[in-house]
Structures are given as C-alpha cells and as structure tokens.
Motif scaffolding. Sequence first.
Motif, mmCIF file in Angstrom:
data_model
loop_
_atom_site.group_PDB
_atom_site.id
_atom_site.type_symbol
_atom_site.label_atom_id
_atom_site.label_comp_id
_atom_site.label_asym_id
_atom_site.label_seq_id
_atom_site.Cartn_x
_atom_site.Cartn_y
_atom_site.Cartn_z
ATOM 1 N N ALA A 29 7.992 7.415 -10.830
ATOM 2 C CA ALA A 29 6.794 7.076 -10.053
ATOM 3 C C ALA A 29 7.080 6.413 -8.716
ATOM 4 O O ALA A 29 6.148 6.114 -7.973
ATOM 5 N N GLY A 30 8.350 6.185 -8.421
ATOM 6 C CA GLY A 30 8.684 5.457 -7.201
ATOM 7 C C GLY A 30 8.114 6.060 -5.939
ATOM 8 O O GLY A 30 7.491 5.367 -5.128
ATOM 9 N N GLN A 32 5.596 8.146 -5.503
ATOM 10 C CA GLN A 32 4.128 8.094 -5.473
ATOM 11 C C GLN A 32 3.619 6.680 -5.187
ATOM 12 O O GLN A 32 2.546 6.511 -4.622
ATOM 13 N N GLU A 33 4.372 5.668 -5.587
ATOM 14 C CA GLU A 33 3.965 4.279 -5.401
ATOM 15 C C GLU A 33 4.525 3.660 -4.123
ATOM 16 O O GLU A 33 4.269 2.498 -3.829
ATOM 17 N N GLY A 34 5.324 4.425 -3.390
ATOM 18 C CA GLY A 34 5.860 3.927 -2.125
ATOM 19 C C GLY A 34 7.175 3.185 -2.227
ATOM 20 O O GLY A 34 7.569 2.479 -1.306
ATOM 21 N N TYR A 35 7.882 3.338 -3.345
ATOM 22 C CA TYR A 35 9.181 2.690 -3.525
ATOM 23 C C TYR A 35 10.287 3.719 -3.333
ATOM 24 O O TYR A 35 10.395 4.668 -4.096
ATOM 25 N N LEU A 41 11.389 -1.535 -5.149
ATOM 26 C CA LEU A 41 10.608 -1.798 -6.353
ATOM 27 C C LEU A 41 10.693 -3.269 -6.740
ATOM 28 O O LEU A 41 9.676 -3.919 -7.014
ATOM 29 N N LYS A 48 4.479 -9.657 -5.652
ATOM 30 C CA LYS A 48 3.267 -9.824 -6.473
ATOM 31 C C LYS A 48 3.324 -11.114 -7.288
ATOM 32 O O LYS A 48 2.334 -11.835 -7.400
#
Length: 86
Positions: A29-30, A32-35, A41, A48
């Motif tokens: 998923a990196g 797609q999530e911008g990582y 990551l 956060k």
Amino acid sequence: MKAKRTPPSFSVTLPVEMADQVRAALQAAGAQEGYASVNDLLEGAIRKELRRLQRKHNAGKAWPGIPAGVLRTGQRTHEETHGASQ
C-alpha cells in the motif's frame, strides 16, 4: 561554499515480525498512501504519534527541540521491562 548538513537520524530496532510487516505494508500500500520508502512510512507514523502526544500532553503545541546526545540511548533495562521487584 557551506558544507552540506546531513539530517539527524535515529536507529530503530524492531522485532522481526514487525519489520516484516513494515516491508509488507510498504509493498502492498505504500505507493497508494504516498510512502516511497520504509523511511517515509516510519516518518509518517512518528509524525502522527507526535501530534497525538502533543495534543494529549502539551495543549497541542510542539515541544522545544532537544539536541542529539541528551537522551539515553539503547533498549530498556531489565528493571524497566520487568519491574524492580523481580
């Protein structure tokens, strides 16, 4: 010309299973999530958690920075992990 400053870094030791999951999450998923990397990551996760801690313990404000070398390094001691009574 000024010498290029390298950004401060941390070394993190993770259990094998967690490290495997970090790599798997990045691969799955990196993008797609911008990582783009494990560092991206981990930086996002730390950012956060810092915001959460700031909201809970510092009225949502950033703390003044602490320079490298001030905090103790390394893993927790046996007493810290298992309590002084053992």
